[in-house]
Design an enzyme around this catalytic site. Structure first.
Site, PDB file in Angstrom:
ATOM      1  N   TYR A  47       0.835  -1.206   0.000  1.00  0.00           N
ATOM      2  CA  TYR A  47       0.000   0.000   0.000  1.00  0.00           C
ATOM      3  C   TYR A  47       0.873   1.260   0.000  1.00  0.00           C
ATOM      4  CZ  TYR A  47      -4.424  -2.413   1.184  1.00  0.00           C
ATOM      5  OH  TYR A  47      -5.560  -3.185   1.169  1.00  0.00           O
ATOM      6  N   CYS A 100      -3.397  -1.051   9.719  1.00  0.00           N
ATOM      7  CA  CYS A 100      -2.482  -0.592   8.669  1.00  0.00           C
ATOM      8  C   CYS A 100      -2.400   0.928   8.742  1.00  0.00           C
ATOM      9  CB  CYS A 100      -3.029  -1.037   7.313  1.00  0.00           C
ATOM     10  SG  CYS A 100      -2.121  -0.345   5.916  1.00  0.00           S
ATOM     11  N   THR A 117      -0.885   2.950   6.634  1.00  0.00           N
ATOM     12  CA  THR A 117      -1.041   3.589   5.323  1.00  0.00           C
ATOM     13  C   THR A 117      -2.523   3.749   4.995  1.00  0.00           C
ATOM     14  OG1 THR A 117       0.953   2.375   4.712  1.00  0.00           O
ATOM     15  CG2 THR A 117      -0.192   3.536   2.956  1.00  0.00           C
ATOM     16  N   CYS A 164       4.352   1.651  10.704  1.00  0.00           N
ATOM     17  CA  CYS A 164       3.867   0.653   9.746  1.00  0.00           C
ATOM     18  C   CYS A 164       3.745  -0.622  10.552  1.00  0.00           C
ATOM     19  CB  CYS A 164       4.857   0.460   8.600  1.00  0.00           C
ATOM     20  SG  CYS A 164       4.449  -0.973   7.562  1.00  0.00           S
ATOM     21  N   THR A 165       2.602  -1.298  10.443  1.00  0.00           N
ATOM     22  CA  THR A 165       2.373  -2.455  11.312  1.00  0.00           C
ATOM     23  C   THR A 165       3.274  -3.636  10.962  1.00  0.00           C
ATOM     24  OG1 THR A 165       0.508  -3.067   9.886  1.00  0.00           O
ATOM     25  CG2 THR A 165       0.014  -1.837  11.919  1.00  0.00           C
ATOM     26  N   HIS A 166       3.882  -3.607   9.792  1.00  0.00           N
ATOM     27  CA  HIS A 166       4.851  -4.661   9.468  1.00  0.00           C
ATOM     28  C   HIS A 166       6.126  -4.544  10.316  1.00  0.00           C
ATOM     29  CE1 HIS A 166       2.459  -5.388   5.827  1.00  0.00           C
ATOM     30  NE2 HIS A 166       3.201  -6.466   5.593  1.00  0.00           N
TER      31      HIS A 166
HETATM   32  N1  DGL Z   1       1.255  -2.639   7.154  1.00  0.00           N
HETATM   33  C1  DGL Z   1       0.937  -1.476   6.447  1.00  0.00           C
HETATM   34  C2  DGL Z   1       1.108  -0.209   7.224  1.00  0.00           C
HETATM   35  O1  DGL Z   1       0.978  -0.228   8.438  1.00  0.00           O
HETATM   36  C3  DGL Z   1       1.132  -1.387   4.962  1.00  0.00           C
HETATM   37  C4  DGL Z   1       2.407  -1.800   4.351  1.00  0.00           C
HETATM   38  C5  DGL Z   1       2.305  -1.731   2.837  1.00  0.00           C
HETATM   39  O2  DGL Z   1       1.517  -2.474   2.270  1.00  0.00           O
HETATM   40  O3  DGL Z   1       3.006  -0.887   2.254  1.00  0.00           O
HETATM   41  O4  DGL Z   1       1.350   0.847   6.697  1.00  0.00           O
END
Ligand code: DGL
Length: 267
Positions: A40, A72, A74, A186-188
């Site tokens: 995203y 997320c 984003t 970012c949650t990742h």
């Molecule tokens: N996990 C997502 C976030 O917190 C989105 C990462 C991505 O798809 O770019 O922003």
């Protein structure tokens, strides 16, 4: 039975789901990963606003959740008003943890590490003006870290040299040596916190919003429902992947976070 729908572009929302699972152990969780549209972070506001409200409305009809968690940054910093307008259930979005980071910072120098989309959003500028006006704030965007987290949870190695390069802009002059708190916007990224810790040139606090989102989710579900959620009723937590079948390692990663059923919506 209380149903919570947790949504992200990929596995990042698992860093939020683990807090929701810990706080609301008997809630039935459905996790949706929008694999086919990830990342995203490099999509425009228009692209995200065109996709997300309709997608979440369809998921609401299919899953009938009591609350929807957009896990997320984003999506939350871009499309939350449009998503809220498209669904009936209450929606919890992720707010980058700029306020706690600014409060916690002794040096009043912090960084926000998010996707390129998130760090460019007016929403983040507004949070900085409101809660971190006394801090020097370094904004750093990375899409590579998103895919590194995806690869890690799919059983692959983490390229430490690459990770180090991605976070290097946080630690460059004039403020880099002063930074003592980094917002994981970012949650990742909480899924890479061990690697981030090892790669930083000095010790910093890595701060994310997972626990706060879980508390907010519990509050929205209401006290009565939360009290119901004590019995060890049998239930399955399901992950729906909008994309191809996962590898066995990716399936195991979902299982490790409590999602014992994984269903892919494409053959
Ligand atoms: N996990 C997502 C976030 O917190 C989105 C990462 C991505 O798809 O770019 O922003």
């Amino acid at each position: 039975m209380t149903q919570v729908l947790i949504f992200d572009s990929g596995i990042g929302g698992l860093s939020v789901a683990r807090h929701i699972h810990a706080l609301l152990p008997a809630a039935v969780l459905t996790y949706v990963a929008d694999d086919e549209f990830r990342p995203y972070g490099d999509k425009s506001e228009a692209q995200l606003n065109a996709r997300l409200p309709g997608l979440l409305a369809s998921l609401e009809i299919a899953c009938q959740p009591d609350v929807i968690v957009i896990a997320c940054n984003t999506a939350s910093t871009t499309a939350l008003p449009a998503i809220r307008a498209a669904v009936n259930a209450p929606v919890v979005g992720v707010v980058p943890a700029i306020k706690p980071a600014a409060q916690q910072s002794l040096t009043k120098s912090i960084a926000v590490l998010g996707t390129p989309g998130t760090v460019a959003r007016a929403y983040v500028d507004d949070l900085i003006s409101e809660f971190a006006s006394d801090c020097a704030v370094t904004l750093v965007g990375s899409t590579a870290l998103v895919e590194m987290a995806e690869r890690k949870l799919a059983g692959g190695p983490v390229d430490m040299a690459r990770l180090k390069r991605e976070i290097a802009p946080i630690f460059t002059p004039p403020n880099g040596h002063n930074i003592d708190a980094v917002v994981l916007a970012c949650t990742h990224f909480p899924l890479l916190v061990d690697e981030l810790e090892k790669s930083a040139p000095h010790k910093v606090a890595w701060i994310d919003s997972g626990a706060a989102i879980a508390r907010r989710t519990k509050l929205l579900l209401g006290r009565a429902q939360a009290l119901e959620m004590t019995a060890g009723t049998s239930r399955h937590n399901t992950a729906l992947l909008i994309g191809p079948q996962p590898s066995p390692a990716r399936r195991k990663a979902f299982a490790d976070f409590g999602f014992d059923r994984v269903v892919a919506l494409k053959p």
